[in-house]
Design a protein around this motif. Structure first.
Motif, mmCIF file in Angstrom:
data_model
loop_
_atom_site.group_PDB
_atom_site.id
_atom_site.type_symbol
_atom_site.label_atom_id
_atom_site.label_comp_id
_atom_site.label_asym_id
_atom_site.label_seq_id
_atom_site.Cartn_x
_atom_site.Cartn_y
_atom_site.Cartn_z
ATOM 1 N N VAL A 233 -66.094 -64.046 112.556
ATOM 2 C CA VAL A 233 -66.712 -65.331 112.232
ATOM 3 C C VAL A 233 -65.794 -66.138 111.316
ATOM 4 O O VAL A 233 -65.554 -67.329 111.537
ATOM 5 N N LEU A 234 -65.241 -65.457 110.316
ATOM 6 C CA LEU A 234 -64.354 -66.152 109.375
ATOM 7 C C LEU A 234 -63.180 -66.819 110.086
ATOM 8 O O LEU A 234 -62.905 -68.002 109.881
ATOM 9 N N ILE A 235 -62.476 -66.056 110.952
ATOM 10 C CA ILE A 235 -61.287 -66.697 111.531
ATOM 11 C C ILE A 235 -61.651 -67.698 112.617
ATOM 12 O O ILE A 235 -60.841 -68.541 112.971
ATOM 13 N N LEU A 236 -62.879 -67.601 113.145
ATOM 14 C CA LEU A 236 -63.256 -68.646 114.099
ATOM 15 C C LEU A 236 -63.591 -69.940 113.378
ATOM 16 O O LEU A 236 -63.294 -71.030 113.859
ATOM 17 N N ILE A 237 -64.174 -69.797 112.199
ATOM 18 C CA ILE A 237 -64.494 -71.000 111.432
ATOM 19 C C ILE A 237 -63.231 -71.584 110.804
ATOM 20 O O ILE A 237 -63.000 -72.784 110.820
ATOM 21 N N ARG A 238 -62.410 -70.697 110.257
ATOM 22 C CA ARG A 238 -61.161 -71.143 109.634
ATOM 23 C C ARG A 238 -59.985 -70.396 110.252
ATOM 24 O O ARG A 238 -59.539 -69.392 109.701
ATOM 25 N N PRO A 239 -59.470 -70.894 111.397
ATOM 26 C CA PRO A 239 -58.417 -70.162 112.095
ATOM 27 C C PRO A 239 -57.156 -69.961 111.255
ATOM 28 O O PRO A 239 -56.343 -69.111 111.571
ATOM 29 N N VAL A 240 -56.991 -70.744 110.195
ATOM 30 C CA VAL A 240 -55.792 -70.563 109.383
ATOM 31 C C VAL A 240 -56.051 -69.599 108.233
ATOM 32 O O VAL A 240 -55.171 -69.338 107.430
ATOM 33 N N LEU B 31 -54.820 -61.983 107.756
ATOM 34 C CA LEU B 31 -55.069 -63.178 108.563
ATOM 35 C C LEU B 31 -56.333 -63.899 108.090
ATOM 36 O O LEU B 31 -56.387 -65.131 108.069
ATOM 37 N N GLY B 32 -57.322 -63.121 107.705
ATOM 38 C CA GLY B 32 -58.564 -63.727 107.227
ATOM 39 C C GLY B 32 -58.348 -64.492 105.930
ATOM 40 O O GLY B 32 -58.963 -65.525 105.685
ATOM 41 N N ARG C 198 -59.183 -71.394 120.042
ATOM 42 C CA ARG C 198 -58.772 -71.690 118.670
ATOM 43 C C ARG C 198 -57.661 -70.787 118.173
ATOM 44 O O ARG C 198 -56.925 -71.153 117.272
ATOM 45 N N LEU C 199 -57.588 -69.574 118.715
ATOM 46 C CA LEU C 199 -56.637 -68.610 118.172
ATOM 47 C C LEU C 199 -55.594 -68.240 119.212
ATOM 48 O O LEU C 199 -55.882 -68.147 120.390
ATOM 49 N N GLY C 200 -54.395 -67.992 118.724
ATOM 50 C CA GLY C 200 -53.369 -67.515 119.640
ATOM 51 C C GLY C 200 -52.541 -66.465 118.944
ATOM 52 O O GLY C 200 -52.773 -66.127 117.789
#
Ligand SMILES: Nc1ncnc2c1ncn2[C@@H]1O[C@H](COP(=O)(O)OP(=O)(O)O)[C@@H](O)[C@H]1O
Ligand SMILES: [Mg+2]
Lengths: 311, 291, 275
Positions: free
Chosen positions: B273-280, B230-231, A83-85
């Motif tokens: 957890v936050l960036i995995l759920i919402r990568p943006v 980023l978060g 998901r991340l890059g």
């Protein structure tokens, strides 16, 4: 003197194993991983715990265990790559690095807390006790050869071909039926596994394992080895590991401050960014590559007309 | 009451983190350069001025001087590091390597010159608490919360309404093509680095006033700033402000109810957890890349 | 070409359904596709049954949405509404690597061969199976991986030879002429075992000899019974290659028919050449 040279050799070989796989990750998927030291540390503690609890000190058992633990840990920390890059993964890997090592520090019953574990028995292989520096080198060299052989094999096989393609164009790779994310996670786990193996060797040699030695700065040092040596070639990490892991010893010989290591590493990274984007090894490969391109385009231009006449 | 106190303390911590993130966000959101030497450059300014004075009214002069120095250092880093690399046409990963190099260099030089001992501004008047009901608050707490709020709002207003802000947005929306060209572009990006560094300096100074710092503070300072940005969603001031406050509250709560040892681990895991759920990030301001 | 050849290109297990000639089971069908980018409606209702074993032309002015249609059909880009079916399966918005493994190959307008790989490897990469691309297998079952790799190199060799690049198969793709890179891009699609090919402006930027070579390749693909959707600006190529033409403008199909019929309509010619 001979002792120092042996120690330097042991250090460079160990670090070479630790960063060899990382170079594939950095070189082909352009992912900067700043958690390599954590996996290295987990490998270290695998040996330290097994040995200090008298479970076993036989490397033939500890190394496979470390491979499993390091592999699983890398799988967990690598899955976000789906998901991340880019920058997101840099930060995520730093967070993983912190969480793993801080978790280790806090888990005192296993890790011994901040001071870590020390004074356990030296490693063995099927009853052969590995004690002298030379013994260690005898153990390290075949492992290194095996690791290097595996990486060379991977590069020659379809997987490696896909890695080269991925570095250039992920959409065109997908059009050929290959998913870049899976490739990335694959090399990432491979890199972590090798780091865990290196961690076992490192600690079995030093006879101490302290969580503080596997912090963020160690991760930065490891990725610097790859970047300075050159991430696109397998010889690059050796150059980087040889130079940067032995640097404290050279500086010690001339009585320079320990801080010089950081200064030299920092300056080298800056030089790489400005002048040698492919690292030291990149100098040689880019020369060979240019030669090959040049030769072929010359051939092509001389052959073209006759072919055209045929059709 | 007790919970309220934890909440307030958390908001104060979060406000300081918010300042760290605000400076980073300005730089990252505008230039997309992952300035990993962010905290290190700020640390240089801090150590330069703490050698002037750590206590009394001269300390305030030192902070003022530090603000100017951090402005200058920020611009300098852009001028001699990032601008030349961009001119050389180096791709972003290579620019990151340079930034990593600068951070490594500073991390060695600062503890070499100054001792690696903890260091702190000694300003009792700032840390004397007064009570509002049963809640203990210090003037520094007020300054942190007000400072981060005021700075965030003014930055937001500047970006939204001023000419500088318009040009900045023109650059942001199209970093490669750069609809603002040439010297003007360099000037704007230089100021972005200068202002971003100075905002970060204010945050780090407050940390030095309320507790203490060592020459390795830069790593965690940058990391926390980057995680919050980023978060929260790169480029989104609101998103990162919310994440920063939540960060402070969670960390204070966890310190109290779990343990100080696990508090930061918990926050870091929350970030993952936050960036995995919402990568943006929480508030997305970048459109997803397509073919 | 013979049916044998077509069979080799679609090696066992690689394409699960029958190959080109009958083409019945690998039909590509688009139903009511809509796509907007921001406020711009780029595709406004695209419906089409790609006729099997036939070369269909997709023409229209720049920015009409032709490449976007390819992106929607070949996976990766999700339409706002509508469906894409390939080989009786719903592939709407499925990832490109999945769709291509089903036998739907697409080329890129900007060619995008892998410059650091030689011609053979460019094709072998497209020919390689999921199994041989597994890292675990590569490490734990080296012999079987090597054997599989040999098979895909065999497939790749035939693909390279099919487009006439046999003598340059060891050259890095980056050192090839532009015309040869474009042929290589088509060879790659053959290496996947694609029964349906989406070709994005294969003739653009080629000189007359290049165009001739390209048309020869397309003609042979057509004779093999493969299904082709061809985006092309060179109307001579369209006239000679296509049995059928779709005229696209601002995301809508304005006309459909034989090339002569479509090109005879003056209002389209004005859209195309005018302004
Ligand atoms: N990923 C994208 N994001 C935003 N706009 C796009 C994107 N892809 C295509 N477009 C727009 O869609 C329109 C059609 O583009 P395209 O399909 O490439 O046209 P064609 O191939 O017919 O020349 C153009 O106006 C283009 O700017
Ligand atoms: Mg197009």
């Amino acid at each position: 003197m001979i002792y120092i040279i042996q120690t330097i050799v042991i250090y460079s070989l160990t670090y070479s194993i630790a960063v060899m796989g990382l170079s594939l990750v950095v070189g082909y998927s352009q992912i900067f991983v700043l958690s390599q030291a954590a996996v290295f540390g987990v490998g270290s503690f695998t040996y330290a715990v097994m040995s200090s609890r008298n479970i076993t000190s036989d490397l033939l058992i500890v190394i496979p265990v470390a491979i499993v633990i390091g592999g699983l840990l890398s799988l967990v920390t690598g899955l976000p790559l789906f998901r991340l890059g880019g920058d997101y993964y840099i930060v995520a890997s730093l967070a993983f690095q912190y969480v793993i090592i801080q978790g280790l520090v806090n888990w005192t019953s296993v890790s011994g807390g901040p001071p870590g574990l020390f004074g356990f028995s030296s490693p063995s292989i099927l009853g052969w006790n590995i004690t002298s520096n030379m013994d260690f080198i005898y153990v390290l060299v075949p492992i290194l050869v095996l690791a290097l052989g595996s990486l060379l094999w991977v590069r020659r096989m379809p997987y490696g071909r896909a890695l080269v393609a991925m570095a250039d164009d992920e959409a065109a790779l997908a059009a050929g039926g290959v998913k870049a994310d899976s490739l990335r996670v694959g090399v990432f786990v491979l890199a972590g596994t090798l780091a865990a193996v290196a961690g076992v060797l490192f600690t079995s040699f030093l006879n101490v394992a302290s969580p503080g030695d596997y912090g963020i700065s160690e991760s930065i040092l490891m990725i610097s080895m790859v970047l300075v040596g050159g991430s696109r070639s397998l010889i690059g990490p050796f150059i980087g590991a040889l130079f940067l892991s032995s640097l404290p010893y050279w500086l010690n010989l001339v009585n320079w401050s320990v801080y010089m290591t950081g200064v030299v590493t920092g300056v080298l990274l800056l030089l790489v960014a400005f002048f040698l984007p492919d690292g030291v090894a990149g100098l040689a490969t880019s020369w060979v590559h240019r030669r090959r391109m040049h030769e072929q385009s010359r051939q092509a231009s001389s052959v073209e007309p006759s072919l055209g006449g045929q059709s | 009451m007790y919970y309220l106190q934890v909440l307030i303390n958390g908001l104060v911590t979060g406000s300081i983190y918010g300042l760290a993130a605000l400076g980073f966000n300005l730089i990252y959101g505008t230039t997309k350069i992952f300035h990993v030497a962010y905290g290190s450059v700020i640390m240089v300014a801090l150590y330069l001025v703490t050698s002037i004075s750590l206590t009394g009214s001269t300390a305030y002069w030192a902070v003022g001087a530090g603000l100017l120095i951090s402005l200058a250092l920020g611009a300098l880093v852009y001028a001699i590091l990032y601008a030349p690399l961009e001119k050389l046409g180096r791709p972003r990963p290579i620019i990151f390597i340079a930034s990593l190099g600068l951070a490594t260099l500073i991390e060695a030089v600062i503890p070499w010159i100054y001792s690696p001992q903890p260091l702190s501004f000694y300003l009792p008047s700032l840390n004397t608490v007064f009570f509002v009901g049963h809640i203990a608050i210090s003037p520094l707490d007020v300054a942190a919360v007000a400072g981060s709020l005021v700075l965030s709002l003014s930055l937001w207003a500047i970006i939204k309404w001023s000419k500088f802000g318009r040009q900045l947005r023109a650059i942001t929306s199209n970093v490669e093509l750069g609809s603002v060209m040439g010297a003007r572009r360099g000037l704007i990006l230089g100021s972005v680095f200068a202002i971003g560094t100075a905002i970060g300096f204010i945050g780090l100074t407050m940390q030095t006033m309320s507790s203490s710092v060592t020459p390795v503070i830069d790593v965690s300072y940058t990391l926390i700033a980057a995680m919050i940005v980023l978060g929260g969603g790169a480029g989104s001031l609101v998103g990162s402000y919310v994440v920063a406050l939540a960060w402070g509250v969670i960390q204070n709560g966890a310190t109290l109810w779990v343990s100080a040892d696990w508090a930061s681990v918990i926050v870091y895991v929350a970030f993952l957890v936050l960036i995995l759920i919402r990568p943006v990030g929480l508030v997305s301001s970048i459109s997803k890349r397509t073919l | 070409m013979t049916a044998e050849k077509a069979l080799v290109f679609s090696r066992a297990g690689h394409v699960s359904h029958s190959t080109g000639r009958d083409g019945g089971s690998s039909r590509l069908v688009a139903r009511g596709l809509f796509k907007r980018f921001g406020s711009q409606e780029v595709i406004a209702g695209f419906d089409h049954d790609l006729e099997p074993g036939v070369v269909t032309g997709l023409v229209g002015p720049n920015g009409a949405g032709k490449t976007t249609i390819f992106n929607l059909l070949s996976g990766g880009l999700k339409p706002d509404s509508g469906t894409v079916t390939f080989a009786d399966q719903d592939v709407t918005g499925r990832p490109m690597h999945v769709v291509s493994r089903m036998g739907l190959g697409r080329s890129f307008q900007d060619v995008r061969v892998f410059p650091a790989l030689d011609c053979l490897d460019n094709c072998a990469l497209y020919a390689q199976t999921v199994r041989e691309t597994s890292l675990v297998r590569t490490l734990l079952m080296p012999r079987s991986t090597a054997r599989l790799s040999g098979v895909s190199r065999q497939v790749a060799t035939e693909a390279v030879e099919f487009v006439g690049l046999g003598s340059k198969k060891d050259n890095l793709a980056g050192s090839l002429s532009y015309a040869d890179q474009k042929l290589l891009a088509i060879a790659r699609l053959l290496a996947i075992g694609a029964t349906t090919l989406l070709l994005d402006e294969p003739a653009s930027g080629l000189d007359r000899r290049g165009v001739e070579k390209l048309m020869e390749v397309i003609r042979r693909l057509r004779d093999e019974g493969r299904t082709i959707l061809l985006i092309e600006h060179n109307l001579d190529v369209v006239r000679e290659m296509c049995q059928k033409v779709l005229f696209l403008d601002r995301g809508r199909v304005l006309a459909e028919g034989t090339p002569d019929d479509v090109f005879a309509r003056t209002e389209l010619a004005e859209l195309y050449f005018g302004a």
